[in-house]
Scaffold this active site. Structure first.
Site, short mmCIF file in Angstrom:
data_model
loop_
_atom_site.label_atom_id
_atom_site.label_comp_id
_atom_site.label_asym_id
_atom_site.label_seq_id
_atom_site.Cartn_x
_atom_site.Cartn_y
_atom_site.Cartn_z
N ASN A 122 -6.41 6.92 -12.57
CA ASN A 122 -6.03 8.25 -11.98
C ASN A 122 -4.98 8.81 -13.12
O ASN A 122 -4.09 8.32 -13.16
CB ASN A 122 -5.73 8.17 -10.80
CG ASN A 122 -6.75 7.58 -9.81
OD1 ASN A 122 -7.70 7.89 -9.78
ND2 ASN A 122 -6.28 6.95 -8.43
N GLY B 252 -5.73 12.28 -8.62
CA GLY B 252 -5.35 11.32 -7.52
C GLY B 252 -4.08 10.37 -7.99
O GLY B 252 -3.87 9.24 -7.16
N GLN B 253 -3.36 10.45 -9.18
CA GLN B 253 -2.40 9.72 -9.52
C GLN B 253 -1.01 10.09 -8.72
O GLN B 253 -0.74 10.94 -8.66
CB GLN B 253 -2.14 10.03 -10.73
CG GLN B 253 -0.95 9.12 -11.55
CD GLN B 253 -0.82 9.28 -12.95
OE1 GLN B 253 -1.14 9.98 -13.64
NE2 GLN B 253 0.00 8.08 -13.60
N HIS C 195 -1.59 3.32 -15.01
CA HIS C 195 -2.16 1.88 -14.57
C HIS C 195 -3.62 2.12 -14.25
O HIS C 195 -4.15 3.11 -14.22
CB HIS C 195 -1.49 1.59 -13.44
CG HIS C 195 -1.44 2.72 -12.19
ND1 HIS C 195 -0.71 3.68 -12.13
CD2 HIS C 195 -2.15 2.82 -11.11
CE1 HIS C 195 -0.96 4.62 -10.94
NE2 HIS C 195 -2.10 4.01 -10.55
N HIS D 148 -6.92 0.61 -11.99
CA HIS D 148 -7.20 -0.08 -10.79
C HIS D 148 -8.49 -1.04 -11.07
O HIS D 148 -9.44 -0.31 -11.57
CB HIS D 148 -7.75 1.08 -9.76
CG HIS D 148 -6.64 1.73 -9.06
ND1 HIS D 148 -5.83 1.78 -7.87
CD2 HIS D 148 -5.90 2.93 -9.97
CE1 HIS D 148 -4.89 2.56 -7.69
NE2 HIS D 148 -4.87 3.45 -8.92
N ASP E 26 -2.64 -4.87 -5.47
CA ASP E 26 -2.16 -3.59 -4.90
C ASP E 26 -1.61 -3.77 -3.42
O ASP E 26 -2.47 -4.74 -3.04
CB ASP E 26 -3.31 -2.62 -5.01
CG ASP E 26 -3.13 -1.03 -4.66
OD1 ASP E 26 -3.05 -0.35 -5.37
OD2 ASP E 26 -2.70 -0.93 -3.52
N ILE E 27 -0.50 -3.16 -3.24
CA ILE E 27 0.00 -3.36 -1.91
C ILE E 27 -0.86 -2.98 -0.88
O ILE E 27 -0.66 -3.54 0.33
CB ILE E 27 1.39 -2.72 -1.88
CG1 ILE E 27 2.16 -3.55 -1.00
CG2 ILE E 27 1.43 -1.23 -1.71
CD1 ILE E 27 3.75 -3.08 -1.13
P1 AMP Z 1 -2.40 5.80 -8.06
O1 AMP Z 1 -2.80 6.79 -6.79
O2 AMP Z 1 -3.63 5.73 -8.96
O3 AMP Z 1 -1.16 6.15 -8.83
O4 AMP Z 1 -2.20 4.40 -7.55
C1 AMP Z 1 -1.05 3.73 -7.27
C2 AMP Z 1 -1.33 2.70 -6.37
O5 AMP Z 1 -0.18 2.01 -6.02
C3 AMP Z 1 -1.70 2.79 -4.85
O6 AMP Z 1 -3.03 2.07 -4.68
C4 AMP Z 1 -0.82 2.07 -4.06
O7 AMP Z 1 -1.26 1.14 -2.90
C5 AMP Z 1 -0.04 0.99 -5.17
N1 AMP Z 1 1.34 0.62 -4.85
C6 AMP Z 1 2.17 1.53 -4.55
N2 AMP Z 1 3.52 0.68 -4.40
C7 AMP Z 1 2.94 -0.39 -4.80
C8 AMP Z 1 3.89 -1.88 -4.69
N3 AMP Z 1 5.17 -1.83 -4.40
N4 AMP Z 1 3.26 -2.84 -5.20
C9 AMP Z 1 2.00 -2.83 -5.42
N5 AMP Z 1 1.09 -1.70 -5.47
C10 AMP Z 1 1.82 -0.65 -4.96
#
Ligand code: AMP
Ligand code: ZN
Length: 116
Positions: free
Chosen positions: A89, A95-96, A102, A104, A32-33
């Site tokens: 999520n 919270g998505q 995906h 976590h 995760d970024i």
């Molecule tokens: P969600 O809120 O469950 O949709 O989670 C989305 C996740 O994607 C968040 O934890 C972000 O930090 C992560 N995210 C967004 N952009 C990127 C990216 N380019 N590379 C890796 N993770 C990312």
């Protein structure tokens, strides 16, 4: 959102860089970024599925596979013994933010319950 506009489809395709920690023909796992725990991985299908609202019986193998790989990644990242969280999520109220299914995988610290 179509698959063409989808951030995670672009990551799966390699059009946006990411740190891939696992990949096979069905799924990839990336770092995760913006990690919220010492270990914070995202495990996702290669194919564009928006959320669990869109899965059906044909996806059972895929969903089971994700959980087995999550457990294996937890062991590899040394968080299996202490404990970890695998969460998905779904929808805005869940919270998505990225509309490509995906999971976590979080660990490396003691996680609180209930989540926010
Ligand atoms: P969600 O809120 O469950 O949709 O989670 C989305 C996740 O994607 C968040 O934890 C972000 O930090 C992560 N995210 C967004 N952009 C990127 C990216 N380019 N590379 C890796 N993770 C990312
Ligand atoms: Zn997608």
């Amino acid at each position: 959102m179509t698959a063409q506009d989808c951030l995670f489809c672009k990551i799966v395709a390699g059009d946006i860089p990411s740190t891939i920690v696992y990949e096979d023909e069905k799924i990839i796992a990336i770092k995760d970024i913006q990690p919220v725990a010492p270990v914070h991985l995202l495990i996702m299908p290669r194919k564009h599925i928006i959320s669990l609202n869109e899965v059906d019986e044909k996806d059972i193998n895929l969903l089971g596979h994700i959980q087995l790989i999550a457990a294996s990644l937890a062991r590899e990242n040394n968080i299996a013994a202490n404990g970890y969280r695998l969460l998905c999520n779904n929808g805005a109220g869940g919270g998505q933010e990225v509309l490509h299914l995906h999971y976590h995988l979080l660990g490396g610290r003691n996680l609180e319950w209930p989540p926010g």
